[in-house]
Structures are given as structure tokens and as C-alpha cells.
Design a protein around this motif. Structure first.
Motif, PDB file in Angstrom:
ATOM      1  N   GLU A  59      10.588   0.973  12.754  1.00 16.13           N
ATOM      2  CA  GLU A  59       9.593   0.210  11.999  1.00 16.13           C
ATOM      3  C   GLU A  59       9.131   0.969  10.755  1.00 16.13           C
ATOM      4  OE1 GLU A  59       8.789  -2.795  12.329  1.00 16.13           O
ATOM      5  OE2 GLU A  59       9.614  -3.277  14.291  1.00 16.13           O
ATOM      6  N   VAL A  60       9.020   2.282  10.862  1.00 17.16           N
ATOM      7  CA  VAL A  60       8.663   3.080   9.682  1.00 17.16           C
ATOM      8  C   VAL A  60       9.731   2.918   8.606  1.00 17.16           C
ATOM      9  CG1 VAL A  60       8.400   5.431   8.793  1.00 17.16           C
ATOM     10  CG2 VAL A  60       7.224   4.758  10.894  1.00 17.16           C
ATOM     11  N   GLY A  61      11.003   2.929   9.020  1.00 23.18           N
ATOM     12  CA  GLY A  61      12.092   2.725   8.066  1.00 23.18           C
ATOM     13  C   GLY A  61      12.019   1.375   7.392  1.00 23.18           C
ATOM     14  N   ILE A  62      11.677   0.348   8.159  1.00 28.37           N
ATOM     15  CA  ILE A  62      11.555  -1.003   7.591  1.00 28.37           C
ATOM     16  C   ILE A  62      10.414  -1.049   6.572  1.00 28.37           C
ATOM     17  CG2 ILE A  62      10.931  -3.380   8.147  1.00 28.37           C
ATOM     18  CD1 ILE A  62      12.402  -2.988  10.829  1.00 28.37           C
ATOM     19  N   VAL A  63       9.300  -0.417   6.919  1.00 25.71           N
ATOM     20  CA  VAL A  63       8.146  -0.397   5.999  1.00 25.71           C
ATOM     21  C   VAL A  63       8.526   0.302   4.703  1.00 25.71           C
ATOM     22  CG1 VAL A  63       5.829   0.533   5.638  1.00 25.71           C
ATOM     23  CG2 VAL A  63       6.414  -0.528   7.816  1.00 25.71           C
ATOM     24  N   LEU A  64       9.223   1.424   4.795  1.00 26.70           N
ATOM     25  CA  LEU A  64       9.615   2.158   3.597  1.00 26.70           C
ATOM     26  C   LEU A  64      10.574   1.354   2.729  1.00 26.70           C
ATOM     27  CD1 LEU A  64      10.026   5.731   5.110  1.00 26.70           C
ATOM     28  CD2 LEU A  64       8.298   4.998   3.467  1.00 26.70           C
ATOM     29  N   ARG A  65      11.488   0.627   3.354  1.00 28.69           N
ATOM     30  CA  ARG A  65      12.421  -0.203   2.586  1.00 28.69           C
ATOM     31  C   ARG A  65      11.667  -1.332   1.886  1.00 28.69           C
ATOM     32  NH1 ARG A  65      15.687   0.630   7.096  1.00 28.69           N
ATOM     33  NH2 ARG A  65      15.303  -1.460   7.942  1.00 28.69           N
ATOM     34  N   LYS A  66      10.723  -1.963   2.578  1.00 27.09           N
ATOM     35  CA  LYS A  66       9.929  -3.015   1.953  1.00 27.09           C
ATOM     36  C   LYS A  66       9.066  -2.469   0.829  1.00 27.09           C
ATOM     37  CE  LYS A  66       9.645  -6.252   5.850  1.00 27.09           C
ATOM     38  NZ  LYS A  66       8.726  -6.912   6.814  1.00 27.09           N
ATOM     39  N   LEU A 111       0.833  -1.196   0.000  1.00 26.63           N
ATOM     40  CA  LEU A 111       0.000   0.000   0.000  1.00 26.63           C
ATOM     41  C   LEU A 111       0.867   1.245   0.000  1.00 26.63           C
ATOM     42  CD1 LEU A 111      -2.725   1.484   0.292  1.00 26.63           C
ATOM     43  CD2 LEU A 111      -2.503   1.176   2.776  1.00 26.63           C
ATOM     44  N   VAL A 112       1.863   1.269   0.863  1.00 26.63           N
ATOM     45  CA  VAL A 112       2.780   2.412   0.935  1.00 26.63           C
ATOM     46  C   VAL A 112       3.502   2.612  -0.392  1.00 26.63           C
ATOM     47  CG1 VAL A 112       4.878   3.283   2.068  1.00 26.63           C
ATOM     48  CG2 VAL A 112       3.061   2.227   3.441  1.00 26.63           C
ATOM     49  N   GLY A 113       3.915   1.496  -1.003  1.00 24.27           N
ATOM     50  CA  GLY A 113       4.643   1.581  -2.261  1.00 24.27           C
ATOM     51  C   GLY A 113       3.801   2.044  -3.428  1.00 24.27           C
ATOM     52  N   SER A 114       2.477   2.026  -3.261  1.00 25.79           N
ATOM     53  CA  SER A 114       1.595   2.403  -4.362  1.00 25.79           C
ATOM     54  C   SER A 114       1.306   3.897  -4.426  1.00 25.79           C
ATOM     55  CB  SER A 114       0.266   1.637  -4.257  1.00 25.79           C
ATOM     56  OG  SER A 114      -0.554   2.171  -3.236  1.00 25.79           O
ATOM     57  N   VAL A 115       1.769   4.652  -3.416  1.00 24.46           N
ATOM     58  CA  VAL A 115       1.508   6.099  -3.387  1.00 24.46           C
ATOM     59  C   VAL A 115       2.843   6.837  -3.402  1.00 24.46           C
ATOM     60  CG1 VAL A 115      -0.674   5.803  -2.180  1.00 24.46           C
ATOM     61  CG2 VAL A 115       1.424   6.201  -0.858  1.00 24.46           C
ATOM     62  N   ASN A 116       2.770   8.147  -3.542  1.00 23.92           N
ATOM     63  CA  ASN A 116       3.982   8.948  -3.683  1.00 23.92           C
ATOM     64  C   ASN A 116       4.038  10.065  -2.653  1.00 23.92           C
ATOM     65  OD1 ASN A 116       4.907   7.613  -6.143  1.00 23.92           O
ATOM     66  ND2 ASN A 116       3.180   8.615  -7.157  1.00 23.92           N
ATOM     67  N   GLY A 117       5.211  10.673  -2.562  1.00 23.56           N
ATOM     68  CA  GLY A 117       5.383  11.883  -1.784  1.00 23.56           C
ATOM     69  C   GLY A 117       5.152  11.697  -0.303  1.00 23.56           C
ATOM     70  N   ARG A 118       4.581  12.732   0.306  1.00 26.07           N
ATOM     71  CA  ARG A 118       4.426  12.724   1.747  1.00 26.07           C
ATOM     72  C   ARG A 118       3.340  11.765   2.221  1.00 26.07           C
ATOM     73  NH1 ARG A 118       5.062  19.230   2.598  1.00 26.07           N
ATOM     74  NH2 ARG A 118       4.268  19.243   0.443  1.00 26.07           N
ATOM     75  N   LEU A 119       2.419  11.402   1.330  1.00 22.29           N
ATOM     76  CA  LEU A 119       1.439  10.399   1.702  1.00 22.29           C
ATOM     77  C   LEU A 119       2.122   9.067   1.997  1.00 22.29           C
ATOM     78  CD1 LEU A 119      -1.462   9.456   2.107  1.00 22.29           C
ATOM     79  CD2 LEU A 119      -1.622   9.078  -0.369  1.00 22.29           C
ATOM     80  N   LYS A 120       3.199   8.779   1.273  1.00 19.15           N
ATOM     81  CA  LYS A 120       3.951   7.553   1.517  1.00 19.15           C
ATOM     82  C   LYS A 120       4.444   7.508   2.969  1.00 19.15           C
ATOM     83  CE  LYS A 120       6.710   6.243  -1.788  1.00 19.15           C
ATOM     84  NZ  LYS A 120       6.228   4.918  -2.253  1.00 19.15           N
ATOM     85  N   LEU A 121       4.950   8.651   3.460  1.00 18.16           N
ATOM     86  CA  LEU A 121       5.433   8.721   4.839  1.00 18.16           C
ATOM     87  C   LEU A 121       4.288   8.569   5.836  1.00 18.16           C
ATOM     88  CD1 LEU A 121       8.073  11.608   4.711  1.00 18.16           C
ATOM     89  CD2 LEU A 121       8.509   9.161   5.046  1.00 18.16           C
ATOM     90  N   LEU A 122       3.145   9.188   5.537  1.00 19.01           N
ATOM     91  CA  LEU A 122       2.005   9.092   6.446  1.00 19.01           C
ATOM     92  C   LEU A 122       1.547   7.644   6.584  1.00 19.01           C
ATOM     93  CD1 LEU A 122      -0.208  10.490   8.147  1.00 19.01           C
ATOM     94  CD2 LEU A 122      -1.585  10.594   6.049  1.00 19.01           C
ATOM     95  N   LEU A 123       1.351   6.961   5.459  1.00 20.20           N
ATOM     96  CA  LEU A 123       0.886   5.582   5.516  1.00 20.20           C
ATOM     97  C   LEU A 123       1.934   4.673   6.157  1.00 20.20           C
ATOM     98  CD1 LEU A 123      -0.938   5.159   2.070  1.00 20.20           C
ATOM     99  CD2 LEU A 123      -1.849   5.919   4.273  1.00 20.20           C
ATOM    100  N   ALA A 124       3.208   4.953   5.897  1.00 16.79           N
ATOM    101  CA  ALA A 124       4.263   4.180   6.557  1.00 16.79           C
ATOM    102  C   ALA A 124       4.206   4.391   8.067  1.00 16.79           C
ATOM    103  CB  ALA A 124       5.635   4.587   6.021  1.00 16.79           C
ATOM    104  N   GLY A 125       3.810   5.592   8.493  1.00 11.05           N
ATOM    105  CA  GLY A 125       3.659   5.863   9.917  1.00 11.05           C
ATOM    106  C   GLY A 125       2.556   5.034  10.539  1.00 11.05           C
ATOM    107  N   PHE A 126       1.449   4.890   9.817  1.00 14.02           N
ATOM    108  CA  PHE A 126       0.352   4.053  10.324  1.00 14.02           C
ATOM    109  C   PHE A 126       0.804   2.597  10.471  1.00 14.02           C
ATOM    110  CE2 PHE A 126      -2.956   7.003   8.130  1.00 14.02           C
ATOM    111  CZ  PHE A 126      -2.790   7.936   9.134  1.00 14.02           C
ATOM    112  N   VAL A 127       1.416   2.072   9.399  1.00  8.56           N
ATOM    113  CA  VAL A 127       1.841   0.671   9.419  1.00  8.56           C
ATOM    114  C   VAL A 127       2.954   0.469  10.447  1.00  8.56           C
ATOM    115  CG1 VAL A 127       2.768  -1.229   8.045  1.00  8.56           C
ATOM    116  CG2 VAL A 127       1.198   0.416   6.993  1.00  8.56           C
TER     117      VAL A 127
END
Length: 303
Positions: free
Chosen positions: A291-298, A243-259
């Protein structure tokens, strides 16, 4: 600037955002997004507070909804009045919403062309909490999460103009996971309210009774049960990185924060040996960031 009573009512509710497992409206988002997210959060937090009986003392919320202050404790009456006020948010004619948090929500609804359904789902979840206090099987609990949690993710996608069937599906999985995690953290608190969100079939499988959940610390069976439910939540959170990988920009960070918030809460539960009975295991800020960093890398396809 001097706070008005209306402002103080809203501030008391919005101030709870800092206690959530995930960042509600972090600083890196555009101001318009932050305002809209906080408007939606104010609604969701207030409806949960009504359902849980956690309203600020004094009856101000009841008065805003056209009820007597002493009716603050009548949760079904409060939820009915709140739903009536919600309809004013979406009405194109007639009076404006009475409650300050709903008046604050109205510009967001109009600006983002939101529909009533997610908001009505959150209200219905809290009605269900007044009537259903035990869940027999996981499917029943998942249906509850469809009302209590999934609308929040759908609203975030709608607010940001990024909703699609696949994103909604993944978002639903993440939101259900976050709800399960919150239930695991709050087993003792929920039991005090005569609510159990652990499916009875799972309790029976691990030979856990309600009296086991009332103990000051968890025995082996309770720990095994919590570990099992935590693994279920973890598997649902696996929908997060795509889900995070499907969006761009700052929304990517927001969703990564949730996960990442859900993942760090699970880490805290595991670190407590799955003993959630003394109190909610809380994630630390370093754990959240990790964990946010791990989500972003994945999300980027990295291991």
C-alpha cells in the motif's frame, strides 16, 4: 545500563509504538526527527492510556503527576494533572515537568517551536471520552476526530517545518480517516468500555442495534455498516497521495507510511468480510509495504 523507575515508565508507553497501524518513527528518518516523533508519540500514547484506563499497574504515572497511586483510576483527575504538567512544558519559568515523558517532550517543543493547542486537543478528546459514549451523526464524530486525531498530523507537519494551509487540510482528512479505521478495528473492545464510535444515524440506516455489536460475529447488517464506514475512511484517505506528493525526501516516505498503514488496515477489514467483532483485523507487513508503494506511485501521478 540499569533502568531507573522513570525510564521504565516511559519505556512501557513508548513500547506500544510497534502495535500501531503505521510506522511511528521509522529507521530511515534523521535521528533528530525520530527523537522528536517519539517524544510526541509518548505524549499522545500516554494521554490515550489515561483516557482508556490502560496505565501500567502500580500507580507510577499518578505519582509522577502529583497524585496518589490509587487515583490512577480517576481518569478525569489524571487528565487534569496531566494538563497541569503539560503547561510546565511550555512555561519559560518555574519547575520542570514532573512526568518523564513530558520532560522528554520539552526539548522537542523548544527546538521545533511547537504550540500547546494540538496537545491540549488530545487531552480534551480523552476528557470527552469520559463524558460522551455515543455519537448521533457523523458530524459529531468528525468533531471528535478534530480533537483526537487531527492534532497528530499537524504536529508531524510542524516538527518537519512543512505546515501550510493546504497540507494541514489534507492531513486532517488523513488523520480523521485513520481514527475511523481504528474505531472500526476496535468495535468490540470499545463496546466493552461502553463506547460506540459508529454514528447512530448510520446504525439505524443499516438496522444495527447495540446488541448486534455485542455478538461474537457480525451479521449482514453489521458487515454492511462496517463496509459503509470503511468506504468513508477510504475516501478521506484519497487526500493522502496529494499530501505525500507535496513534500520531498524522507518525509515523503513517512507520510506514505501513515496513508499506507490506513489503507492496509482497510484491506485487512475487507479481507475479514467486514466482520470486526471477533477481534481487530490487523494489516500484514507485506500489505503495508504494498500500500505504501501504491501511495507513492499515486503521489507521482502514476496509475
Amino acid at each position: 545500563m540499569t533502568s531507573t523507575p522513570d525510564t521504565r515508565v516511559g519505556d512501557a508507553t513508548l513500547g506500544k509504538a510497534a502495535d500501531e497501524n503505521f510506522p511511528v518513527a521509522p529507521f530511515f528518518l534523521p535521528r533528530a526527527w525520530r527523537d522528536d516523533l517519539m517524544a510526541v508519540y509518548g505524549f499522545a500514547r500516554l494521554v490515550d492510556d489515561i483516557g482508556d484506563g490502560d496505565l501500567a499497574p502500580g500507580g507510577a504515572d499518578a505519582r509522577h503527576l502529583g497524585l496518589e497511586p490509587e487515583q490512577s483510576d480517576d481518569r478525569l483527575a489524571m487528565l487534569d494533572a496531566f494538563e497541569t504538567d503539560l503547561h510546565r512544558v511550555f512555561a519559560t519559568t518555574g519547575e520542570e515537568p514532573h512526568h518523564p515523558l513530558l520532560r522528554n517532550l520539552r526539548p522537542t517543543v523548544r527546538r521545533r517551536t511547537l504550540t500547546p493547542e494540538p496537545f491540549l486537543g488530545l487531552i480534551e478528546a480523552n476528557r470527552q471520552d469520559q463524558k460522551i459514549r455515543r455519537y448521533g451523526i457523523y458530524a459529531e464524530l468528525a468533531a471528535y476526530c478534530e480533537l483526537s486525531a487531527n492534532p497528530v498530523g499537524r504536529l508531524v507537519l510542524a516538527l518537519t517545518g512543512t505546515a501550510s494551509p493546504e497540507r494541514v487540510r489534507r492531513s486532517d482528512a488523513v488523520c480523521t480517516a485513520l481514527q475511523i479505521v481504528e474505531h472500526l478495528q476496535d468495535v468490540a473492545e470499545d463496546l466493552e468500555r461502553d463506547r460506540i464510535y459508529l454514528p447512530a444515524e448510520d446504525m439505524e440506516r443499516f438496522r444495527v442495534t447495540e446488541s448486534d455489536l455485542a455478538a461474537s460475529s457480525a451479521g449482514a447488517g453489521v458487515r454492511a455498516l462496517i463496509a459503509y464506514e470503511a468506504q468513508r475512511a477510504s475516501e478521506l484517505l484519497n487526500e493522502g497521495p496529494p499530501l505525500v506528493g507535496s513534500v520531498n525526501g524522507r518525509l515523503k516516505l513517512l507520510l506514505a507510511g501513515f496513508v499506507g498503514g490506513g489503507r492496509s488496515a482497510l484491506t485487512a477489514i475487507s479481507a475479514a468480510g467486514f466482520d470486526v467483532l471477533p477481534g481487530p483485523p490487523k494489516p500484514t507487513k507485506p500489505s503495508l509495504l504494498r500500500e505504501v508503494g501504491i501511495v507513492l506511485r499515486k503521489a507521482r501521478g502514476e496509475r
